[in-house]
Scaffold this motif. Structure first.
Motif, mmCIF file in Angstrom:
data_model
loop_
_atom_site.group_PDB
_atom_site.id
_atom_site.type_symbol
_atom_site.label_atom_id
_atom_site.label_comp_id
_atom_site.label_asym_id
_atom_site.label_seq_id
_atom_site.Cartn_x
_atom_site.Cartn_y
_atom_site.Cartn_z
ATOM 1 N N PHE A 173 19.987 11.535 9.738
ATOM 2 C CA PHE A 173 18.950 12.406 9.190
ATOM 3 C C PHE A 173 19.403 13.007 7.859
ATOM 4 N N LEU A 174 20.630 13.513 7.829
ATOM 5 C CA LEU A 174 21.160 14.100 6.594
ATOM 6 C C LEU A 174 21.258 13.075 5.471
ATOM 7 N N ALA A 175 21.706 11.860 5.796
ATOM 8 C CA ALA A 175 21.833 10.817 4.777
ATOM 9 C C ALA A 175 20.468 10.461 4.198
ATOM 10 N N GLY A 176 19.468 10.348 5.050
ATOM 11 C CA GLY A 176 18.118 10.032 4.585
ATOM 12 C C GLY A 176 17.512 11.162 3.771
ATOM 13 N N ALA A 177 17.702 12.401 4.226
ATOM 14 C CA ALA A 177 17.161 13.554 3.498
ATOM 15 C C ALA A 177 17.821 13.702 2.135
ATOM 16 N N LEU A 178 19.130 13.520 2.085
ATOM 17 C CA LEU A 178 19.845 13.602 0.811
ATOM 18 C C LEU A 178 19.382 12.500 -0.138
ATOM 19 N N THR A 179 19.201 11.306 0.372
ATOM 20 C CA THR A 179 18.723 10.204 -0.458
ATOM 21 C C THR A 179 17.320 10.485 -0.986
ATOM 22 N N ALA A 180 16.431 10.992 -0.135
ATOM 23 C CA ALA A 180 15.075 11.323 -0.579
ATOM 24 C C ALA A 180 15.111 12.393 -1.650
ATOM 25 N N PHE A 181 15.981 13.378 -1.486
ATOM 26 C CA PHE A 181 16.113 14.433 -2.487
ATOM 27 C C PHE A 181 16.581 13.857 -3.820
ATOM 28 N N LEU A 182 17.577 12.984 -3.775
ATOM 29 C CA LEU A 182 18.109 12.401 -5.002
ATOM 30 C C LEU A 182 17.130 11.430 -5.657
ATOM 31 N N MET A 183 16.274 10.798 -4.863
ATOM 32 C CA MET A 183 15.289 9.860 -5.407
ATOM 33 C C MET A 183 14.064 10.557 -5.984
ATOM 34 N N SER A 184 13.825 11.774 -5.573
ATOM 35 C CA SER A 184 12.608 12.466 -6.002
ATOM 36 C C SER A 184 12.735 12.940 -7.447
ATOM 37 N N GLU A 185 11.599 13.141 -8.038
ATOM 38 C CA GLU A 185 11.555 13.661 -9.405
ATOM 39 C C GLU A 185 11.953 15.137 -9.385
ATOM 40 N N PRO A 186 12.217 15.704 -10.559
ATOM 41 C CA PRO A 186 12.563 17.137 -10.599
ATOM 42 C C PRO A 186 11.480 18.041 -9.987
ATOM 43 N N THR A 187 10.246 17.568 -9.957
ATOM 44 C CA THR A 187 9.166 18.365 -9.366
ATOM 45 C C THR A 187 9.056 18.137 -7.857
ATOM 46 N N MET A 188 10.023 17.412 -7.273
ATOM 47 C CA MET A 188 10.060 17.084 -5.843
ATOM 48 C C MET A 188 8.876 16.219 -5.435
ATOM 49 N N LYS A 189 8.468 15.291 -6.299
ATOM 50 C CA LYS A 189 7.435 14.321 -5.953
ATOM 51 C C LYS A 189 8.114 12.996 -5.625
ATOM 52 N N LEU A 190 7.641 12.369 -4.575
ATOM 53 C CA LEU A 190 8.205 11.097 -4.155
ATOM 54 C C LEU A 190 7.076 10.281 -3.546
ATOM 55 N N THR A 191 6.800 9.124 -4.117
ATOM 56 C CA THR A 191 5.779 8.242 -3.563
ATOM 57 C C THR A 191 6.417 7.415 -2.460
ATOM 58 N N MET A 202 0.854 -1.180 0.000
ATOM 59 C CA MET A 202 0.000 0.000 0.000
ATOM 60 C C MET A 202 0.895 1.237 0.000
ATOM 61 N N ALA A 203 0.723 2.075 -0.988
ATOM 62 C CA ALA A 203 1.550 3.269 -1.123
ATOM 63 C C ALA A 203 0.861 4.462 -0.475
ATOM 64 N N ILE A 204 1.661 5.299 0.135
ATOM 65 C CA ILE A 204 1.166 6.554 0.688
ATOM 66 C C ILE A 204 0.993 7.515 -0.480
ATOM 67 N N GLU A 205 0.098 8.452 -0.344
ATOM 68 C CA GLU A 205 -0.130 9.430 -1.400
ATOM 69 C C GLU A 205 1.166 10.098 -1.826
ATOM 70 N N THR A 206 1.215 10.517 -3.081
ATOM 71 C CA THR A 206 2.392 11.198 -3.595
ATOM 72 C C THR A 206 2.568 12.526 -2.872
ATOM 73 N N ILE A 207 3.784 12.778 -2.451
ATOM 74 C CA ILE A 207 4.102 13.994 -1.709
ATOM 75 C C ILE A 207 4.831 14.942 -2.650
ATOM 76 N N ASP A 208 4.465 16.209 -2.647
ATOM 77 C CA ASP A 208 5.093 17.125 -3.596
ATOM 78 C C ASP A 208 5.706 18.363 -2.958
ATOM 79 N N LEU A 209 5.877 18.367 -1.656
ATOM 80 C CA LEU A 209 6.497 19.518 -1.009
ATOM 81 C C LEU A 209 7.944 19.206 -0.653
ATOM 82 N N VAL A 210 8.814 20.137 -0.945
ATOM 83 C CA VAL A 210 10.236 19.941 -0.677
ATOM 84 C C VAL A 210 10.466 19.603 0.793
ATOM 85 N N THR A 211 9.885 20.358 1.670
ATOM 86 C CA THR A 211 10.126 20.136 3.092
ATOM 87 C C THR A 211 9.593 18.777 3.539
#
Length: 116
Positions: free
Chosen positions: A63-81, A1-10
């Motif tokens: 925290f920094l490692a996880g945040a950096l990974t999430a940033f790199l995994m996200s699309e250019p529009t900062m969306k990450l499912t 079950m996927a959580i809704e797509t998130i599109d906010l940078v923060t």
């Protein structure tokens, strides 16, 4: 079950950071158990060998490692499912990324290695 797509940078960075910190927390729990066993075997007190500042710093690095990974995994529009697999991957990034970042710090920042 996927959580809704998130599109906010923060939100992307916060979700990645929290999962990275959780992964590092799991790694730290193992290290704390080893430290407690080692302290007991050497006759030293656990509280004398435990460094709260080092513990908090390692959680922050996770925290920094996880945040950096999430940033790199996200699309250019900062969306990450945030599916279960992605969340586990972010935890793994915090677990493994902390070793990497601490290793880099030890090589490039004089005096950053912990005295053994």
């Amino acid at each position: 079950m996927a959580i809704e797509t998130i599109d906010l940078v923060t939100t992307v960075l916060l979700a990645g950071g929290i999962m990275g910190m959780l992964g590092q927390g799991l790694r730290s729990a193992i290290g704390l158990k080893k430290l407690k066993d080692s302290a007991g075997n050497n006759g030293a007190q656990f509280s004398a060998q435990f460094s709260a500042s080092r513990f908090c710093t390692s959680l922050f690095i996770g925290f920094l490692a996880g945040a950096l990974t999430a940033f790199l995994m996200s699309e250019p529009t900062m969306k990450l499912t945030l599916s279960k697999e992605v969340l586990i991957g972010l935890m793994a990034a915090g677990y493994a990324g902390t070793d990497t970042l601490e290793g880099l710090a030890n090589n490039f920042i004089p005096g950053s290695a912990q005295a053994q």
